[in-house]
Design a protein around this motif. Structure first.
Motif, PDB file in Angstrom:
ATOM      1  N   PHE A   1       0.830  -1.196   0.000  1.00  0.00           N
ATOM      2  CA  PHE A   1       0.000   0.000   0.000  1.00  0.00           C
ATOM      3  C   PHE A   1       0.870   1.254   0.000  1.00  0.00           C
ATOM      4  O   PHE A   1       0.558   2.238  -0.684  1.00  0.00           O
ATOM      5  N   THR A   2       1.957   1.229   0.752  1.00  0.00           N
ATOM      6  CA  THR A   2       2.884   2.369   0.770  1.00  0.00           C
ATOM      7  C   THR A   2       3.460   2.608  -0.623  1.00  0.00           C
ATOM      8  O   THR A   2       3.549   3.760  -1.080  1.00  0.00           O
ATOM      9  N   ALA A   3       3.841   1.530  -1.310  1.00  0.00           N
ATOM     10  CA  ALA A   3       4.375   1.667  -2.670  1.00  0.00           C
ATOM     11  C   ALA A   3       3.318   2.238  -3.614  1.00  0.00           C
ATOM     12  O   ALA A   3       3.625   3.061  -4.486  1.00  0.00           O
TER      13      ALA A   3
ATOM     14  N   PHE B   1      -5.444  -2.711   9.508  1.00  0.00           N
ATOM     15  CA  PHE B   1      -4.958  -2.387   8.172  1.00  0.00           C
ATOM     16  C   PHE B   1      -5.500  -1.037   7.716  1.00  0.00           C
ATOM     17  O   PHE B   1      -4.759  -0.210   7.170  1.00  0.00           O
ATOM     18  N   PHE B   2      -6.791  -0.802   7.936  1.00  0.00           N
ATOM     19  CA  PHE B   2      -7.422   0.426   7.449  1.00  0.00           C
ATOM     20  C   PHE B   2      -6.783   1.662   8.075  1.00  0.00           C
ATOM     21  O   PHE B   2      -6.399   2.610   7.370  1.00  0.00           O
ATOM     22  N   TYR B   3      -6.630   1.677   9.390  1.00  0.00           N
ATOM     23  CA  TYR B   3      -6.115   2.871  10.042  1.00  0.00           C
ATOM     24  C   TYR B   3      -4.642   3.106   9.731  1.00  0.00           C
ATOM     25  O   TYR B   3      -4.207   4.261   9.563  1.00  0.00           O
ATOM     26  N   ARG B   4      -3.864   2.042   9.626  1.00  0.00           N
ATOM     27  CA  ARG B   4      -2.465   2.221   9.241  1.00  0.00           C
ATOM     28  C   ARG B   4      -2.364   2.719   7.800  1.00  0.00           C
ATOM     29  O   ARG B   4      -1.545   3.592   7.478  1.00  0.00           O
ATOM     30  N   ALA B   5      -3.226   2.167   6.933  1.00  0.00           N
ATOM     31  CA  ALA B   5      -3.216   2.581   5.527  1.00  0.00           C
ATOM     32  C   ALA B   5      -3.631   4.042   5.388  1.00  0.00           C
ATOM     33  O   ALA B   5      -3.052   4.796   4.586  1.00  0.00           O
ATOM     34  N   MET B   6      -4.626   4.473   6.170  1.00  0.00           N
ATOM     35  CA  MET B   6      -5.078   5.857   6.055  1.00  0.00           C
ATOM     36  C   MET B   6      -4.022   6.841   6.543  1.00  0.00           C
ATOM     37  O   MET B   6      -3.867   7.938   5.985  1.00  0.00           O
ATOM     38  N   HIS B   7      -3.294   6.494   7.577  1.00  0.00           N
ATOM     39  CA  HIS B   7      -2.211   7.371   8.025  1.00  0.00           C
ATOM     40  C   HIS B   7      -1.123   7.478   6.954  1.00  0.00           C
ATOM     41  O   HIS B   7      -0.567   8.564   6.732  1.00  0.00           O
TER      42      HIS B   7
END
Length: 430
Positions: free
Chosen positions: A337-339, A379-385
């Motif tokens: 997701f970061t990539a 996953f959602f909260y880490r992805a949103m940050h």
């Protein structure tokens, strides 16, 4: 399924020992034209740099020419283009991308093989098969462990399975059902096709079948059907003193046993059995673990197809098998997701959030199983940050605070974590 494929499937089902001949003659213009509908037009092109769109512009002429070369035994398999994708552990997974023409012909042969072998494959096999998938394997294993009398699990890993398939063994396996020398020679051409590496070097592998090839999934299933599934069904299970089951998705599999001695015996025999067919188990990823609802609650776990299985309790305090996203899978998803954010966040916000919702729906569709909501939230909260961080990097001036970013998520109706119910296709046997 075409009428003649239905006839092949019917005969294969009614006559398990029948060997099929004259299948090569089925590769005619009408059949190849039908198979063209299965080809992904947006997929990457092969070493010849001919895209699906370009091939389709003269489809009739190309198919006619291909059939003439097949009839005259003048067909030659083109080089397979090598492509590497990251595996998440610092290593790279090699893929092989055939030319469009080879994809079309491989799809035609794969459909014929599927019509035959779908009648032979056991119910423990879930990978690359019609109407079943990874989540069916996960659900079936859950049911087996929750309601069966299994106390020990053998989790195993095959080192470089696709790279170590022995061509001679594979052909011998296919000959159990095929009595068509021309079709077998065609399959050999794909197995022996040269591989164009990223540095321009051409290699001719003596073993293996390229991951990414259209024909590879059915060939891999045939290989493990004879090397593993039938052996477990006809040799291992009859010798067990207690219950035993095998669940396999492609080269990922788990075996469960009621009796510890049966589990340890399978563990000892697995290496020599696979070694007979040129395969090797990974010692650091193969083990016997106690997995009883009474003895191992909360103390042992194992991963299968992206999920961690472990024993816990339900609201009534009774033993309950729990599933959550495996830790290494969650880390890999965050890295991917970061990539994606790094590449995508410079686009228009409307396009970014449309693609984001598609990614989130796909993620929830797979990992949104019962009991896994906390992992989805994580996953959602880490992805949103991560997303907010990369959106703020689009300019020198910070664009969003957390309250403002939450309003942005609401404006674009970003998909929130949710469990996804699925139609139950799982059968009780395996």
């Amino acid at each position: 399924m075409s009428t003649f494929l239905q006839g092949i499937a019917k005969k294969a089902r009614e006559q398990p020992k029948h060997r099929f001949g004259n299948l090569y003659e089925l590769l005619n213009e009408a059949y190849l034209r039908e198979c063209w509908q299965d080809i992904r037009k947006e997929a990457a092109y092969g070493a010849d740099h001919v895209s699906a769109d370009a091939y389709e512009q003269q489809l009739e002429e190309n198919i006619r020419d291909l059939v003439e070369r097949l009839k005259g035994k003048r067909y030659r398999a083109k080089l397979v283009k090598r492509h590497y994708i990251p595996k998440g552990n610092g290593q790279r997974r090699p893929l092989g991308i055939p030319a469009v023409e080879d994809k079309l012909l491989q799809r035609a042969v794969a459909r014929i093989l599927e019509a035959i072998y779908e009648q032979d494959f056991l119910r423990c096999s879930y990978g690359y098969r019609p109407k079943v998938g990874a989540l069916d394997a996960v659900d079936q294993l859950t049911i087996k462990l929750q309601f069966g009398r299994y106390h020990f699990v053998v989790e195993a890993d095959i080192k470089g399975f696709f790279d170590n398939i022995q061509h001679d063994w594979l052909i011998r396996m296919l000959e159990e059902r095929l009595e068509d020398g021309a079709l077998l020679r065609l399959i050999r051409k794909w197995l022996k096709a040269g591989v164009l590496e990223t540095d321009g070097q051409v290699i001719h592998p003596a073993t293996g079948t390229p991951q990414g090839g259209v024909i590879s999934p059915i060939l891999a299933n045939v290989y493990l059907h004879y090397a593993l599934d039938l052996w477990f069904q006809k040799v291992v299970k009859p010798r067990c003193r207690g219950e035993a089951c095998l669940i396999r998705y492609a080269d990922d599999y788990v075996a469960a046993f009621q009796d510890q001695a049966d589990a340890e015996h399978f563990y000892r025999e697995l290496g020599p059995r696979l070694g007979k067919f040129g395969l090797e188990v990974a010692p650091d990823k193969t083990r016997v673990i106690p997995f009883s609802s009474q003895q191992a609650r909360g103390r042992t776990s194992f991963d299968f197809l992206g999920f961690e299985f472990r024993w816990g309790t339900n609201r009534a305090g009774k033993p309950h098998l729990k599933r959550r996203t495996a830790r290494k899978t969650l880390r890999r998803s965050i890295q991917q997701f970061t990539a994606w954010c790094r590449e995508t966040c410079r686009h228009r916000a409307k396009d970014v959030f449309r693609e984001l919702n598609a990614k989130l729906r796909g993620y929830y569709r797979y990992y949104g199983v019962s009991g896994n909501y906390p992992s989805l939230q994580q996953f959602f909260y880490r992805a949103m940050h991560i997303l907010m961080k990369w959106l703020n990097r689009r300019s020198q001036r910070r664009s969003y605070t957390w309250p403002g970013f939450k309003e942005l998520l609401h404006h674009f109706q970003v998909e929130r974590p949710r469990l996804v119910g699925r139609p139950q296709r799982v059968t009780s046997g395996a």
